[in-house]
Each structure stands twice: as structure tokens, then as C-alpha cells.
Motif scaffolding. Structure first.
Motif, PDB file in Angstrom:
ATOM      1  N   UNK A 100       3.239   1.360  -1.246  1.00 19.18           N
ATOM      2  CA  UNK A 100       3.992   2.308  -2.748  1.00 19.18           C
ATOM      3  C   UNK A 100       2.985   2.315  -3.772  1.00 19.18           C
ATOM      4  N   UNK A 101       1.475   2.241  -3.480  1.00 18.99           N
ATOM      5  CA  UNK A 101       0.768   2.517  -4.230  1.00 18.99           C
ATOM      6  C   UNK A 101       0.593   3.837  -4.329  1.00 18.99           C
ATOM      7  N   UNK A 102       0.247   4.290  -2.409  1.00 15.53           N
ATOM      8  CA  UNK A 102      -0.060   5.851  -2.059  1.00 15.53           C
ATOM      9  C   UNK A 102       0.916   6.176  -2.857  1.00 15.53           C
ATOM     10  N   UNK A 107       8.075   4.756  -9.742  1.00 16.35           N
ATOM     11  CA  UNK A 107       6.820   5.460  -9.661  1.00 16.35           C
ATOM     12  C   UNK A 107       7.432   6.651 -10.719  1.00 16.35           C
ATOM     13  N   UNK A 108       5.905   6.525 -11.788  1.00 15.15           N
ATOM     14  CA  UNK A 108       5.841   7.249 -12.298  1.00 15.15           C
ATOM     15  C   UNK A 108       7.309   7.397 -13.046  1.00 15.15           C
ATOM     16  N   UNK A 126      -9.205   9.182  -6.805  1.00  9.73           N
ATOM     17  CA  UNK A 126      -9.555   7.511  -7.209  1.00  9.73           C
ATOM     18  C   UNK A 126      -9.507   6.471  -5.508  1.00  9.73           C
ATOM     19  N   UNK A 127      -8.173   7.806  -5.028  1.00 11.27           N
ATOM     20  CA  UNK A 127      -7.472   6.592  -3.621  1.00 11.27           C
ATOM     21  C   UNK A 127      -8.591   7.500  -2.279  1.00 11.27           C
ATOM     22  N   UNK A 129       1.826   6.258  -6.014  1.00  8.46           N
ATOM     23  CA  UNK A 129       0.994   6.408  -6.994  1.00  8.46           C
ATOM     24  C   UNK A 129       0.006   7.028  -7.465  1.00  8.46           C
ATOM     25  N   UNK A 130      -0.772   7.775  -6.323  1.00 10.13           N
ATOM     26  CA  UNK A 130      -1.420   8.620  -6.287  1.00 10.13           C
ATOM     27  C   UNK A 130      -1.956   9.801  -5.640  1.00 10.13           C
ATOM     28  N   UNK A 148       0.889  -0.962  -0.253  1.00 16.19           N
ATOM     29  CA  UNK A 148       0.253   0.023   0.077  1.00 16.19           C
ATOM     30  C   UNK A 148       1.268   1.430  -0.170  1.00 16.19           C
ATOM     31  N   UNK A 194     -11.396   5.519  -1.934  1.00 17.74           N
ATOM     32  CA  UNK A 194     -11.215   4.285  -1.266  1.00 17.74           C
ATOM     33  C   UNK A 194     -11.392   4.681   0.074  1.00 17.74           C
ATOM     34  N   UNK A 208      -7.378  -1.448   5.429  1.00 16.32           N
ATOM     35  CA  UNK A 208      -7.992  -0.066   5.255  1.00 16.32           C
ATOM     36  C   UNK A 208      -7.054   1.463   6.027  1.00 16.32           C
ATOM     37  N   UNK A 209      -7.896   2.594   4.969  1.00 12.36           N
ATOM     38  CA  UNK A 209      -7.099   3.432   5.957  1.00 12.36           C
ATOM     39  C   UNK A 209      -8.009   4.971   5.185  1.00 12.36           C
TER      40      UNK A 209
END
Lengths: 875, 186
Positions: free
Chosen positions: B46-48, B87-88, B175-176, B50-51, B44, B179, B157-158
Motif C-alpha cells: 500500500x505504501x509503495x 491513495x492520494x 524518499x523511497x 504512495x511513492x 508495504x 530506503x 527490506x526491498x
């Protein structure tokens, strides 16, 4: 016809209707193609739109749900997917994680499709019968985090297509109807001028009127057509006239030609009749030939002069002659050759060459008849050449010569074979021997042997058991001989009991000895013939080809014959190999034979006389005449030449001379010496003399010519001569008795001693052999035998003469035994006529002969010789 | 008879062995869950990245996105999987720091539960910096940490403190946000 067709179907075939049909078809095809093209275009473009929409939807969904996927929030993803409910076509949408597991899915309520697994699906569009689906990755930045599958139904697509189709069809129908209306009007401008032309043509063709003209109107092409039509009518009118003229011309020609043809026809008919005659003549000739061919014993044939000699014709009578159908020869090129006897095949090949070289050939060979037997066939053939001299055909005939061959063979058989035994005869044997000699000339190592075989005692068998028995025996001997030799050896019968064997190509003496021994062993076996078991033996003379340089068959045969005589002399049942000494002996004999012949002419024979003395008073009562040959080489004694004289038959003239001379001499002495008026003369006879049919006449003749009293002549014969010729002896003895000539048995006791003949034959005296004289003094048994013989002789009223008395003891011994007469050196050796005359002059009867002394011309060595072989000297 | 008995004994012993093997993995379920939890949290983190969008000036000195772990590291080696991951057009780098003074060069800070008592001081230090703060301790978001993990129905969850994000001049993707549980306190 033309009128009919135009009037019957004016509508269907008219230009107007054709044009209408063409137009309709054209418009229909154009519209159909347009329909198809439009529909396809619509379909493709709508599909493209659909795909684009689907891609857009997929993109929206994947962008909106990327975070949900990343943060593993299914609820959110499903919510995003459910927004698709507003898009009517979408049936199914599925999100998959990176691993291919289903993450979230959406399906329209009524859909029954399952959620597909991603596993076997490929990315991109997939077009089915009622769906379009898309699979593409869900990408964030550049990383693929999942996959989206989205599927759209095609209901809208099909609806849209249907609507378009209906629209186009309506447009087409309307177009066709409009076009038809327009076309039917427009066509008339073309069809009307054409119809006018047609009408005009009808008029022309019906009325044959070429002077009318068509109106020029309508489109330009039709106008030029009408113009051309008018010109054509003009041309036709012109041509029509020309044609008429030409036809008249032709008709004339045809008429003329018809006449000519009729004439020719008559000629042809005549020719045909002639030809038919010729043909029927030919047919009858052919039939005659056919008859001849069938009747002829010869089979006519023809064949190609090629390698195979393939037949082109074989006459039908081949079936009668050889049993085969002609076709069998024609169809199979090797049929003829395959039926020729293998032994004759070489001949055939040679014959073929001869034929090709000389153009003509005859040969004879054995040919297999269909029934399997071989026939002898004479085949004569002739080569036919074409103009250039090349072989063109072979014609020939076959003729069955089996019987002829058979006859020839029989003749050969008779000429060269012994009829009784089937063995080769002398001439064939000599031929073969000549061949072997030729082989030897070429190759000095080539060795062969000739056996000359004589059957011992065959004459006795033949005489005692009969000729047919003898013949059977000879046949059996022939068979046995053949069994003993090798297959390539020749066994021949020379006639009588003489056989000869040619042992060809031998390696040496060592090889022939076993063969000879085999022959002799074979002969030791008894011959069981019809009535009797007979034992025979062979005397065999052998001559080898390397013994001397033979050039003639007769030479080697002669030597074998000589050797055979030696074998016989050796005591029979043995074999003797010819050697040079035999040859020398033979030459000597031959020389002697020649000399003997001349000896008679030259008067070289003389007689010696041995006194015969009475035992009682030592008086000379007579002489025994002994033959001597005073040859240029000295005196020859009988044992040397008598056998030769007997063999050659010279004994007969010699014997005649001896008889005559002895009788003459005694007769002379009887006259000269009156005190010896009763002198007797003993003369030895030979078998041949004795067997002379004129023997009695000869005796009578001699007695008459010499004036000797018959009772003073004593003829001496051996026992053997009597026994072997018993019947003859019986007759002759009776005749001699009638003449009063005395008969004496010479050498009694040494031969057969078959005493019974003495009972039946008129015999006057016996002469006891010197053998008994020698032995009787020392051996009591011999003495007893001699005593018995003398007693026997006396019992049969025969006198006894003892020869070879040499001592006083012997003299007194035989005196005691009461033998009548004696001969021997004790009294006197044989004397020539001069000595005899001296003896007779000085003879005093009371004084014993041996005490009389007188000169003798006789040389001492001659006496010695005579002494040693005294027995054989007796004639 | 003897043979049958032996076979029965063998069968029983096999059953027993299998039973023992089945029991073994149930030894420490809590510990296992915790390990799984931090593996997910690491992903997560890492994914954060990205957003989240940082103001450009944050990257004036370096090009990589530095993720700093402040306090006791609960991730074990789970962070190794995201270290040096792109990341990008940047690269995420993981660093561990102990004091707040060390974090000025960081773009993302994970504040460990061990810093619970020190939280206010830390947040105060970072107040004007565009640093993306993350925690996994209950109440952190309410206190001003931008994203805080929590467990709901066994799922990670966050929650996002949107005001804190706005204050740090960080832009968080909708998008983040969609969620997350939104915490809206001053």
C-alpha cells in the motif's frame, strides 16, 4: 516668614529647578516606556521568527522521514534527524510512530534532557524559560503517520535581547544629557522675567510701596502677568486706604459696645446672685423634702399611666418599708406586680380601671417584702393629667398597714369566731347560711343541710370534772368535727355544748348520712384529756334546705334544733332528720306556748285533788294537788304542756299559782270542815321552781298568805331533781325542815335510786311508784324489793305512800307491808274542788273512801285519759 | 502434618501447570514469523503506491489503482486491510489473477514466487506497459521486477531495479529510493 522661606531654599523651590526636574522625569519616563516597548517587541518578534524556523525544520524533517516511518526504516530516519546538527539552536528532535512510540531521536551532544514521552504532551508550541518546543503530526497525503517533537534552546534569543537592551540604554543616556543641556538654556527665557517680578514683589511688600511698576518683557503670558500685577498693585493701594477708614469706624463701634457689655455684665452678676439664692433655697427645700421622705412611713412613687405602670420615681425609704432598692422598681417594669400576692392581682387590675376612670384610687393588697413575708400595703394613687386632659403621670404612696390589718383581723376573729375553739360563731354561721340560701334562691337544685349538734351529757362532764376540762373537751370535739366534714363546709360553735355544721352544695340525703355517721363514729372514740378518758356522744338534728321554703337562716336553724331535740328524746347518740310533722309539732308547741301565756292571765288553770288515805283506818288524811288546764279546746293534761312550760320558763309562774292555790284551798277546807283540821296537801315541784333562788321565801310567803300550817304542806320532788341539784337540794331541804314543811320523794324506785342521798337529806316520806304496785302482786322479786324499800324508809324514819292502788288485793298487800298511806282509784280518782267538798261533807271516817257515793261533775273520758297516763300527770 | 503435606502438593501442581502454559506458544515459531512477514509486506504494498507516480494515461479507463496478485496468494487475508484504502485521490483495489493476460488493467502486480519459472514470459508481456511490478523472490529484481522484497536481520527490506522503473515510465520518489537497495542492471 515668606522672606525666610524664599531666602532659605531658593534653589530647590525655584521655577528653574522645578522645570529641570519635570523635564528629567518626563524624558526618563518616556525613555523607560520606549525601552520596555522596544524590548518587548524585539522579544516577541524574535520568538515568532524562532517559531517559524522551528516549524520549517519540523516540516523538513517530517517530509524527509515520512517514507522511513512508513517503511519502518529507523536508520534512515535517524540519518535525516542527524542533519539537524547543522542547526545550532535545535537541542532535541524526536520522531514518534502513529502509536506514540519513539521511532527515532536526535539530541545535541551536551544536552542532558531526556527524550520526552509523547503521552502527556499537547500539539503545538510550548514556550519555557530556556526552550521553545513544537509538537506536530507527520502527515503524508492526508494521513497522519507519526508525530515530530522538536525543541530549540533560547541562548540566541537572550543574547540578541541583551544586545538590543545595551544599545537602547546607551541611546537613552545620550538623549538625557543632550536634553538637559538644551533645556537649561531654554528655561532662562521664562525664569528671568518671573524672577524680576519676584524681586519687585519683595520690594513692594517690604516697603509697602504700591506705586512701583513691573517691566513688561519675556513671553506673552508673563507680560500679561506683569500687567495684571501692576493693576493689582493699584487696586491694593485703593483698598488699603478704604480699609484704614473702615478700621477707624470699627474701633469706635467696639469701644461703644465694650461699654454696653460692661453694663450688662453688672446686671448679669446681680441676676446670678439672686439665682444662687433661689437655688440654695430650692436645695434646702429639696433636702427637707428628702428628709421627710426618709422619715415618712409612706413610700412615695410616681409612674407612667401606660400598660406597664412603669415607675419613674420611688422614694428611698422603700428600702426601710419593703426592703427593696428603688432601682429594682424602676428597672424592671413587672417587678412591682410580680411581688403582689396572687390573690390580690385581680384587685390591682380593677383598681387600675377605677384610677383611669375617676382619677383617684385607694386599694389595699399584700406585697412581698424582700425577706419573703407578705405585708399589707395601702396604695393610694392619683392620676395627673396634662392640659388636654390626657393621663400624664400617676403619683401615689404606699404605706404599711400590716399591723392595722392584723388588728382588724383580730376584731373580725372576735366578732365572728368562737374564742375557745376558733370555730365560726353563730353570727358567722348565720351569714354563711344566708349565702347558701341566696344560692338556693338562684338555683332551686342547690341543696345544703344544717346539722344541729348537741353534746350528750356535757353538763355532767363539766360539773363533775370542772370547766377547764369541759373546755378542753369542747376544743377536741371542735377538732374532730372539722376533720369529719369537707373543707368547704362550715363547723360552728353556738356556745355551750351546741355545735352546728353547714354541709354546703350536697346532692342529697345520701351524701350527708355518711358524714353524720362519720361524726358519730369519731365521737365514739374516747377523748383522752389530761386526767381522764371521757366518752361522749352527739345528738344531731338535721335540716335539709328543701324541707320547706326557707327564707331566713334562723328558720332552717330552728328546724335543725327541733330535729336535735327529737334525737335527744330518742335516747341520744343518734340523729334525726327534720320532717314536716316535726314542724307541725313545733308549731303546736309554739301555739301552746302562746296559749299558756294567756292561760295564766285568763285563769284557765284549775286544780284537781286526789285523796290520800291512811292504810290503817281508810281515813282521808289529805290530798295531792293535780294541775288541769281548761283551755278553749277542752281540758289539757300536764304531760302535754308541762315540758313546754318548762322550756319557756312559764312553769315558774304556773308553779307559783299551783302552790298558792293548793295551800289556799286546803286552808279553806280546814276551816270549813273542822273534822279535817289536819288535812295535808301534796304539791309537785318542777326543777325550775325548785332552783329558783327565792324558792324558800316563796314558800314562806304562801304559807303566810294562806294561813296553812307548814307541817300540812308536802312538797313532792323526783329523785332525778335531787341528784342533779344535790347541793342545792341539801340547802333547800334543810331550810324546809326548819320551816317544818314536809319533803316527799316522788316516783321512788323508777329513777336513779342512788340511795345514799337519803342518808344525808332531811326527807319525810317516799312515794312508791305505781309500777311496783302493778308488779308486786305477781312477781315475788318485786314484792321483796318493795318490802325492802318500805323497811328502809321506816329505818330512816320516813313514811311510805303507795300510789295507784286500784284493787282490794293491792290494798291488803301493802297493808301487810306496813306502808302508811295510799292513793288510787280504789279510793278516789282526782276530784275538782266541788266534788272534794261533797266528799268531805259526806265523809264518815269508819267507811272506806271508795264506798262513799257522791255525784261528780267529772266527765268519764277525762278519767280514762288520766288513768292511762296517770304517772305523767303527777306534778 | 497431613495439612502441611497437602499444601506442598498443591504448590507443586501449581508450578507444573504454569510451566506447561509457558511452553505452549513456542510450538510453531517459523509459521508465526511468516504470518507477520506478509502482514508487513501487505502494508508495504500500500505504501509503495504512495511513492510511485504513474503516467496519466494509465488511469484513462478507471480511477482506482488496481493491485493484482499473480499466482498463489501468500498474503492469506492480510490484503483485506489495504483493499479499498485511499491513495492520494484514488482508491487501491486488490484483485487476484492467474494469467498474465488478465493484468492489462492492473497498475500494480505482485508476482508470487509460484510464477518463478514463468517470470521471463510475464515480464516480457508487461514490457511496454506502465505497470509497477513487485516480487518477493530472490533474483526477481535482477531479472527486471521493479521492487523485490528481501529479509535482512529479520526485517523486511526491498530492492529497486531503477532501470526497470525508468523503462516502465514510472517515477519513484527519492524518499523511497533512499530506503531501498538499488539494483542497476540492464
Amino acid at each position: 516668614m515668606l522672606n525666610n522661606s524664599t531666602s532659605l531654599q531658593p534653589r530647590e523651590n525655584s521655577i528653574r529647578h522645578s522645570l529641570i526636574r519635570i523635564n528629567r522625569l518626563t524624558v526618563g519616563i518616556v525613555l523607560l516606556i520606549s525601552l520596555l516597548a522596544l524590548t518587548t517587541y524585539n522579544f516577541l518578534s524574535y520568538k515568532k521568527t524562532l517559531e517559524r524556523n522551528l516549524a520549517v525544520q519540523a516540516r523538513i524533517i517530517s517530509t524527509n522521514s515520512s517514507a522511513a516511518i512508513l517503511f519502518n526504516n529507523r536508520e534512515d530516519a535517524e540519518e535525516t534527524l542527524s542533519s539537524l546538527g547543522t542547526v545550532p539552536d535545535i537541542v532535541t528532535a524526536v520522531l514518534y510512530t502513529k502509536n506514540g512510540n519513539i521511532f527515532a531521536a536526535y539530541q545535541k551532544e551536551k544536552t542532558t534532557d531526556g527524550i520526552p514521552s509523547l503521552f502527556f504532551q499537547e500539539q503545538g508550541y510550548q514556550f519555557g524559560r530556556n526552550y521553545l518546543s513544537l509538537i506536530q503530526p507527520v502527515v503524508i497525503d492526508t494521513e497522519t503517520i507519526g508525530t515530530i517533537y522538536i525543541k530549540s534552546g533560547l541562548k540566541d534569543l537572550y543574547f540578541y535581547l541583551l544586545a538590543h537592551l545595551i544599545l537602547i540604554v546607551v541611546v537613552i543616556v545620550v538623549s538625557i544629557l543632550t536634553a538637559r543641556e538644551f533645556l537649561s538654556r531654554l528655561q532662562k527665557t521664562i525664569t528671568n522675567p518671573i524672577n524680576d517680578l519676584v524681586e519687585l514683589m519683595k520690594t513692594v511688600s517690604e516697603g509697602k510701596n504700591y506705586s512701583v511698576n513691573a517691566l513688561l518683557h519675556g513671553p506673552s503670558e508673563l507680560q500679561s502677568l506683569s500687567h495684571g500685577f501692576n493693576e493689582m498693585l493699584g487696586q491694593i493701594q485703593k483698598r488699603d486706604m478704604e480699609l484704614n477708614a473702615h478700621r477707624q469706624n470699627l474701633e469706635e463701634m467696639v469701644y461703644r459696645r465694650t461699654n454696653e457689655l460692661a453694663q450688662t455684665n453688672v446686671q448679669l452678676r446681680e441676676e446670678l446672685t439672686e439665682r444662687q439664692k433661689a437655688e440654695s433655697a430650692l436645695i434646702s427645700t429639696k433636702a427637707q423634702l428628702q428628709h421627710l421622705l426618709v422619715l415618712s412611713p409612706a413610700v412615695i412613687y410616681s409612674c407612667n399611666p401606660d400598660d406597664d405602670f412603669s415607675f419613674t420615681f420611688v422614694s428611698d425609704n422603700v428600702k426601710d418599708q419593703l426592703g427593696y432598692e428603688p432601682e429594682e422598681f424602676l428597672e424592671d417594669p413587672i417587678f412591682w406586680r410580680s411581688n403582689i400576692h396572687t390573690e390580690n392581682l385581680d384587685l390591682i387590675l380593677a383598681g387600675r380601671n377605677s384610677l383611669l376612670n375617676r382619677g383617684h384610687h385607694i386599694h389595699e393588697y399584700r406585697f412581698k417584702h424582700k425577706d419573703g413575708t407578705y405585708l399589707w400595703v395601702r396604695d393610694e394613687m392619683r392620676l395627673i393629667t396634662n392640659d388636654k386632659g390626657h393621663p400624664f403621670e400617676i403619683v401615689g404612696y404606699w404605706i404599711d398597714i400590716t399591723e392595722q390589718k392584723h388588728a382588724e383581723e383580730q376584731i373580725t376573729q372576735r366578732a365572728f369566731y368562737d374564742q375557745l375553739t376558733g370555730l365560726p360563731n353563730r353570727s358567722l354561721f348565720v351569714d354563711r347560711l344566708r349565702v347558701s340560701l341566696e344560692s338556693r334562691k338562684r338555683n332551686q337544685d342547690y341543696l345544703f343541710a344544717v346539722l344541729f349538734i348537741d353534746v350528750d351529757r356535757f353538763k355532767i362532764v363539766n360539773d363533775s370534772l370542772g370547766h377547764s376540762f369541759g373546755d378542753q373537751l369542747l376544743v377536741m370535739i371542735a377538732q374532730r368535727l372539722k376533720k369529719c366534714v369537707r373543707t368547704f363546709d362550715t363547723v360552728a360553735r353556738f356556745g355551750g355544748d351546741e355545735f352546728a355544721v353547714l354541709l354546703d352544695n350536697i346532692k342529697g340525703v345520701a351524701e350527708i348520712i355518711p358524714i353524720i355517721e362519720r361524726i358519730q363514729n369519731e365521737m365514739k372514740l374516747p377523748c383522752n384529756l389530761t386526767r381522764q378518758e371521757v366518752f361522749t356522744s352527739f345528738s344531731i338534728g338535721v335540716a335539709l334546705s328543701d324541707m320547706s321554703p326557707y327564707t331566713q337562716p334562723e328558720e332552717i336553724l330552728r328546724d335543725a334544733d327541733i330535729a336535735m331535740y327529737y334525737a335527744k328524746a330518742n335516747g341520744k347518740a343518734c340523729y334525726v332528720l327534720f320532717d314536716a310533722s316535726m314542724h307541725a309539732q313545733a308549731v303546736k308547741v309554739l301555739q301552746m306556748e302562746t296559749d299558756l301565756r294567756t292561760a295564766i292571765e285568763r285563769h284557765e288553770f284549775v286544780l284537781h285533788y286526789q285523796p290520800v288515805v291512811s292504810m290503817e283506818d281508810d281515813r282521808i288524811i289529805g290530798f295531792e294537788a293535780l294541775l288541769r288546764w281548761v283551755s278553749p279546746n277542752g281540758i289539757v293534761y300536764p304531760d302535754e304542756f308541762i315540758s313546754v312550760a318548762e322550756e319557756t320558763g312559764l312553769i315558774v309562774p304556773i308553779g307559783k299559782w299551783v302552790l298558792y292555790e293548793a295551800c289556799r284551798q286546803i286552808s279553806e277546807w280546814q276551816e270549813r270542815f273542822p273534822q279535817f283540821q289536819h288535812l295535808t296537801i301534796s304539791v309537785n315541784l318542777s326543777t325550775k321552781e325548785f332552783l329558783q333562788p327565792t324558792f324558800i321565801q316563796l314558800i314562806e310567803n304562801i304559807l303566810q298568805r294562806t294561813g296553812l300550817e307548814a307541817r300540812n304542806l308536802k312538797l313532792e320532788l323526783t329523785e332525778k331533781m335531787i341528784i342533779e341539784n344535790f347541793e342545792h337540794a341539801a340547802t333547800v331541804f334543810q331550810q324546809l325542815r326548819a320551816l317544818n314543811v314536809q319533803v316527799m320523794i316522788d316516783d321512788f324506785g323508777t329513777g336513779y335510786s342512788a340511795l345514799n342521798y337519803m342518808l344525808y337529806l332531811p326527807i319525810d316520806s317516799l312515794k312508791i311508784d305505781r309500777f311496783f304496785v302493778r308488779k308486786a302482786g305477781a312477781n315475788e322479786n318485786v314484792k321483796e324489793i318493795v318490802k325492802t324499800i318500805i323497811t328502809l324508809a321506816h329505818a330512816l324514819k320516813m313514811d311510805v305512800i303507795v300510789e295507784g292502788i286500784e284493787t282490794e288485793e293491792e290494798m291488803s298487800l301493802f297493808k301487810k307491808m306496813k306502808s302508811e298511806y295510799a292513793q288510787g282509784f280504789l279510793f278516789s280518782k282526782p276530784l275538782d274542788n266541788t266534788s272534794v267538798e261533797k266528799l268531805l261533807e259526806h265523809y264518815i271516817p269508819s267507811v272506806p273512801v271508795h264506798n262513799i257515793s257522791f255525784d261528780t261533775k267529772q266527765p268519764a273520758p277525762a278519767i280514762e285519759m288520766e288513768n292511762s297516763s296517770i304517772k305523767n300527770l303527777n306534778l | 502434618m497431613n495439612f502441611m503435606y497437602k499444601r506442598l502438593l498443591y504448590f507443586i501442581s501449581l508450578i507444573f501447570t504454569l510451566w506447561v502454559i509457558f511452553l505452549l506458544p513456542q510450538k510453531a515459531p517459523a509459521q508465526e514469523l511468516e504470518l507477520e512477514e506478509y502482514r508487513i509486506k501487505a502494508a508495504f504494498l500500500y505504501n509503495f503506491a504512495r511513492f510511485i507516480e504513474w503516467p496519466e494515461k494509465v488511469f484513462e479507463n478507471n480511477s482506482s489503482i488496481n493491485l493484482c496478485i499473480l499466482g498463489e496468494d501468500p498474503f492469506n487475508n492480510n490484503l483485506d486491510t489495504i483493499h479499498k484504502k485511499p491513495v492520494r485521490d484514488r482508491i487501491l483495489t486488490v484483485r487476484r489473477v492467474n494469467t498474465v493476460q488478465e493484468v492489462r488493467n492492473c497498475q500494480i502486480i505482485f508476482i508470487s514466487a509460484s510464477e518463478k519459472n514463468n517470470l521471463m514470459h510475464i515480464l516480457n508481456e508487461l514490457k511496454d506497459l506502465s505497470i509497477f511490478t513487485i516480487g518477493d523472490t530472490e533474483g526477481f529484481a535482477q531479472h527486471g521486477v521493479i521492487i523485490n522484497f528481501y529479509i535482512e536481520q529479520d526485517k523486511v527490506r526491498f530492492e529497486i531495479n531503477v532501470n526497470a522503473a525508468k523503462h516502465s515510465k514510472l517515477q519513484i520518489s527519492s524518499k523511497l529510493l533512499k530506503l531501498a537497495r538499488i539494483i542497476d542492471v540492464k
